[in-house]
Write an enzyme that holds these catalytic residues in place. Structure first.
Site, PDB file in Angstrom:
ATOM      1  N   GLY A  43       0.771  -1.247   0.000  1.00 39.51           N
ATOM      2  CA  GLY A  43       0.000   0.000   0.000  1.00 39.51           C
ATOM      3  C   GLY A  43       0.796   1.287   0.000  1.00 39.51           C
ATOM      4  N   ASP A  98       0.333   3.415   4.275  1.00 40.53           N
ATOM      5  CA  ASP A  98      -0.766   4.042   3.525  1.00 40.53           C
ATOM      6  C   ASP A  98      -1.840   4.606   4.445  1.00 40.53           C
ATOM      7  OD1 ASP A  98      -1.588   1.511   4.304  1.00 40.53           O
ATOM      8  OD2 ASP A  98      -2.255   0.856   2.330  1.00 40.53           O
ATOM      9  N   ASP A 101      -5.491   2.469  10.576  1.00 39.45           N
ATOM     10  CA  ASP A 101      -6.906   2.172  10.756  1.00 39.45           C
ATOM     11  C   ASP A 101      -7.109   1.737  12.215  1.00 39.45           C
ATOM     12  OD1 ASP A 101      -9.569   1.662   9.952  1.00 39.45           O
ATOM     13  OD2 ASP A 101      -9.117  -0.367   9.332  1.00 39.45           O
ATOM     14  N   LYS A 129      -7.402   7.057   9.866  1.00 37.13           N
ATOM     15  CA  LYS A 129      -8.832   6.832  10.097  1.00 37.13           C
ATOM     16  C   LYS A 129      -9.034   6.693  11.602  1.00 37.13           C
ATOM     17  CE  LYS A 129     -10.850   3.937   6.972  1.00 37.13           C
ATOM     18  NZ  LYS A 129     -11.308   2.568   6.573  1.00 37.13           N
TER      19      LYS A 129
HETATM   20  P1  IMP Z   1      -4.738  -1.598  10.800  1.00 32.06           P
HETATM   21  O1  IMP Z   1      -3.878  -2.688  11.339  1.00 32.06           O
HETATM   22  O2  IMP Z   1      -6.189  -1.878  11.067  1.00 32.06           O
HETATM   23  O3  IMP Z   1      -4.363  -0.214  11.228  1.00 32.06           O
HETATM   24  O4  IMP Z   1      -4.664  -1.723   9.250  1.00 32.06           O
HETATM   25  C1  IMP Z   1      -3.726  -1.133   8.467  1.00 32.06           C
HETATM   26  C2  IMP Z   1      -3.806  -1.682   7.073  1.00 32.06           C
HETATM   27  O5  IMP Z   1      -5.146  -2.002   6.718  1.00 32.06           O
HETATM   28  C3  IMP Z   1      -3.386  -0.658   6.061  1.00 32.06           C
HETATM   29  O6  IMP Z   1      -2.020  -0.765   5.786  1.00 32.06           O
HETATM   30  C4  IMP Z   1      -4.220  -1.004   4.849  1.00 32.06           C
HETATM   31  O7  IMP Z   1      -3.538  -1.942   4.053  1.00 32.06           O
HETATM   32  C5  IMP Z   1      -5.450  -1.654   5.408  1.00 32.06           C
HETATM   33  N1  IMP Z   1      -6.623  -0.731   5.432  1.00 32.06           N
HETATM   34  C6  IMP Z   1      -7.203  -0.173   6.497  1.00 32.06           C
HETATM   35  N2  IMP Z   1      -8.229   0.617   6.160  1.00 32.06           N
HETATM   36  C7  IMP Z   1      -8.301   0.567   4.814  1.00 32.06           C
HETATM   37  C8  IMP Z   1      -9.151   1.211   3.838  1.00 32.06           C
HETATM   38  O8  IMP Z   1     -10.065   2.008   4.111  1.00 32.06           O
HETATM   39  N3  IMP Z   1      -8.875   0.896   2.546  1.00 32.06           N
HETATM   40  C9  IMP Z   1      -7.890   0.049   2.153  1.00 32.06           C
HETATM   41  N4  IMP Z   1      -7.072  -0.555   3.031  1.00 32.06           N
HETATM   42  C10 IMP Z   1      -7.272  -0.295   4.347  1.00 32.06           C
END
Ligand code: IMP
Length: 177
Positions: A43, A98, A101, A129
């Site tokens: 990403g 990228d 989340d 986010k």
């Molecule tokens: P986390 O571990 O939940 O913070 O996820 C991080 C990863 O989830 C990022 O590097 C993205 O690859 C993916 N991700 C989280 N939200 C989105 C979104 O809205 N669109 C696409 N990929 C996302």
């Protein structure tokens, strides 16, 4: 605009401008240092390619690939798929991501960098986010805040599609529900 996109949130021009700002800030913050810049595959690739142009330091660039996501949900079980090419013992590491989340991925990756001997670890993320955060971790450099919607483009995918869109947009619900 791609037919599966509901609306464009951030244009390519806005992203380039933001990369100039963030690159200048990193250049200032790391004056006299040679940070090791690590992009998380896949990403971060377009963001990494853009931002490094504006970091006016002798940096090293590397990529790491971890798996934690399937479909639209992170499962928190972070595994290294492709490790760093070089030792980072004693280095100041900047992780390029990228989007932050839930925070589960970056939390684990940050720990991994310290376990590998990094002196310092900072995070630079194109998107944040905040609403979805489950782990108390924040990026040190953030491009844009995005709402709690599934976004794609400029590196972000849904099932490996849409990474090549030159903007960040909201994916139509019918494409992932
Ligand atoms: P986390 O571990 O939940 O913070 O996820 C991080 C990863 O989830 C990022 O590097 C993205 O690859 C993916 N991700 C989280 N939200 C989105 C979104 O809205 N669109 C696409 N990929 C996302």
């Amino acid at each position: 605009m791609h037919k599966d996109i509901e609306k464009v949130l951030i244009s390519e021009e806005e992203i380039v401008e933001k990369c100039k700002e963030l690159g200048a800030q990193i250049t200032k913050d790391y004056e006299g240092k040679n940070p090791y810049v690590v992009g998380l595959l896949k990403g971060s690739v377009p963001f990494m390619a853009e931002i490094v142009k504006y970091i006016d330091l002798d940096i090293e660039v590397d990529y790491m690939s971890v798996s934690s996501y399937s479909g639209t949900e992170s499962n928190g079980d972070v595994r290294i798929v492709k490790d760093l090419d070089c030792s980072i013992v004693g280095y100041d590491v900047i992780i390029i991501e990228d989007i932050v989340d839930t925070g589960k991925t970056l939390n684990k990756v940050k720990d991994m960098m310290y376990a590998k001997g990094a002196d310092s670890v900072k995070i630079c993320s194109l998107l944040n986010k905040q609403e979805r955060r489950l782990i108390d971790i924040n990026a040190d450099y953030v491009g844009f805040e995005v709402p709690n919607e599934f976004v794609v483009g400029f590196g972000l995918d849904f099932n490996q599609k849409y990474r090549n869109l030159p903007y960040v947009g909201v994916l139509k619900e019918e494409c992932y529900l």
